[in-house]
Scaffold this active site. Structure first.
Site, PDB file in Angstrom:
ATOM      1  N   ALA A  98      12.814 -16.361  26.374  1.00  0.00           N
ATOM      2  CA  ALA A  98      13.228 -16.196  27.643  1.00  0.00           C
ATOM      3  C   ALA A  98      14.438 -16.340  28.044  1.00  0.00           C
ATOM      4  O   ALA A  98      15.449 -16.604  27.054  1.00  0.00           O
ATOM      5  CB  ALA A  98      12.376 -17.667  28.300  1.00  0.00           C
ATOM      6  N   GLY A 141       9.487 -16.821  24.134  1.00  0.00           N
ATOM      7  CA  GLY A 141       8.415 -16.221  24.891  1.00  0.00           C
ATOM      8  C   GLY A 141       8.049 -14.853  24.203  1.00  0.00           C
ATOM      9  O   GLY A 141       6.887 -14.398  24.390  1.00  0.00           O
ATOM     10  N   GLU A 144       5.285 -15.313  21.897  1.00  0.00           N
ATOM     11  CA  GLU A 144       3.944 -15.702  22.733  1.00  0.00           C
ATOM     12  C   GLU A 144       3.580 -14.269  23.256  1.00  0.00           C
ATOM     13  O   GLU A 144       2.279 -14.149  23.491  1.00  0.00           O
ATOM     14  CB  GLU A 144       4.186 -16.558  23.801  1.00  0.00           C
ATOM     15  CG  GLU A 144       4.778 -17.933  23.619  1.00  0.00           C
ATOM     16  CD  GLU A 144       5.247 -18.946  24.714  1.00  0.00           C
ATOM     17  OE1 GLU A 144       4.850 -20.111  24.746  1.00  0.00           O
ATOM     18  OE2 GLU A 144       6.212 -18.546  25.273  1.00  0.00           O
ATOM     19  N   GLU A 164      11.873 -23.300  20.696  1.00  0.00           N
ATOM     20  CA  GLU A 164      11.942 -23.993  21.921  1.00  0.00           C
ATOM     21  C   GLU A 164      12.510 -25.510  21.683  1.00  0.00           C
ATOM     22  O   GLU A 164      12.965 -26.194  22.411  1.00  0.00           O
ATOM     23  CB  GLU A 164      10.583 -24.018  22.616  1.00  0.00           C
ATOM     24  CG  GLU A 164      10.630 -22.521  23.487  1.00  0.00           C
ATOM     25  CD  GLU A 164       9.548 -21.734  22.613  1.00  0.00           C
ATOM     26  OE1 GLU A 164       9.249 -20.778  23.289  1.00  0.00           O
ATOM     27  OE2 GLU A 164       9.412 -22.038  21.464  1.00  0.00           O
TER      28      GLU A 164
END
Length: 290
Positions: A98, A141, A144, A164
């Site tokens: 992200a 992300g 993911e 993260e």
């Protein structure tokens, strides 16, 4: 060929070469994007290649990029001639996570009230088969997103990770859930709690990826798989995807019941009749996706 190059949004995606006019067609309903590239591939344009396009930021997932990705996926879902999708990244990253610069000023009340990241799982809700062509870093992300795809092909330079924890937080778009289902609890815990990265071959061994390809061949191999899928009945591939995904969400008995219902339902389609007729007559089936 010049006209085709004008159509392709900022062509130059790593692994893409100029295509003939017959195979480089855009979806008729696809809008223009700043952070996402969309191209049709395959002999009949049956594969939509969607490329994340923020190479200078390692394809960091900003709100604008994710909004455009959602629009591109919506357009691919609407396009009847698209039978499968390929998701990849431009440059040396699939997506490095992200956009932290965009995220760092957020506070809990805003995140909770706005349900931050609520729409980031759009990829997981695509009904058509999606092949991830992970060309480089797939972190946070980005990992993911790869986990949301149905099949993962990785280049030899790919890396997967959920870092993260190093930012004082945890995955927020399905990483803790889909990663466990892909690689098991122990390895998922190690990756989430220590930010360990997996190489492409480690991802293959762990079951996160199904194939490792040379970087120069990655996109072509992913498109070849997607085109092979797209040649099948779209009704059947949608049903099959639903049945396989149910294995991660329901118990064995209920999953088998759903599978049997979908199997029975396929006998109401013209494609099932055509497929069996073609087999009996020793010819290639001519599916109409009905």
């Amino acid at each position: 060929m010049a006209a085709v190059r004008m159509l392709v949004l900022r062509s130059g995606l790593a692994g893409l070469r100029p295509w003939a006019a017959s195979s480089a067609r855009f979806m008729s309903s696809s809008p223009s994007f700043q952070f996402v590239e969309v191209e049709r591939r395959g002999a009949e344009g049956s594969v939509a290649v969607v490329a994340l396009n923020r190479p200078t930021a390692l394809n960091a997932l900003s709100e604008a990029l994710m909004s455009e990705l959602g629009q591109a996926l919506d357009a691919a879902e609407r396009e009847a001639s698209v039978g499968a999708l390929v998701l990849t990244g431009r440059g040396r990253a699939f997506a490095a996570g992200a956009d932290i610069k965009e995220m760092r000023g957020r506070r809990f009340p805003d995140c909770y009230r706005e349900d931050f990241l609520a729409n980031w799982d759009r990829l997981a809700r695509v009904r058509k088969p999606v092949v991830a062509a992970v060309n480089g870093l797939a972190l946070g992300g980005g990992c993911e997103l790869a986990l949301m795809c149905d099949v993962v092909y990785a280049s030899e330079e790919a890396q997967f990770g959920q870092p993260e924890i190093l930012l004082g937080t945890l995955p927020g778009s399905g990483g803790t859930q889909r990663l466990v289902r892909a690689v098991g609890k122990s390895l998922a815990m190690e990756m989430v709690l220590s930010a360990r990265r997996l190489s492409a071959h480690e991802a293959l061994q762990a079951g996160l990826a199904s194939r490792v390809c040379p970087q120069a061949e990655l996109l072509d191999q992913a498109v070849a798989l997607a085109e092979r899928i797209a040649r099948c009945s779209q009704v059947a591939t949608t049903m099959a995807k639903e049945a396989v995904n149910a294995a991660f969400e329901v118990g064995l008995a209920e999953g088998c019941r759903l599978e049997k219902r979908l199997f029975h339902a396929s006998f109401a389609t013209r494609d099932r009749q055509e497929g069996m007729d073609a087999f009996a007559e020793k010819r290639e089936p001519r599916f109409t996706h009905q």
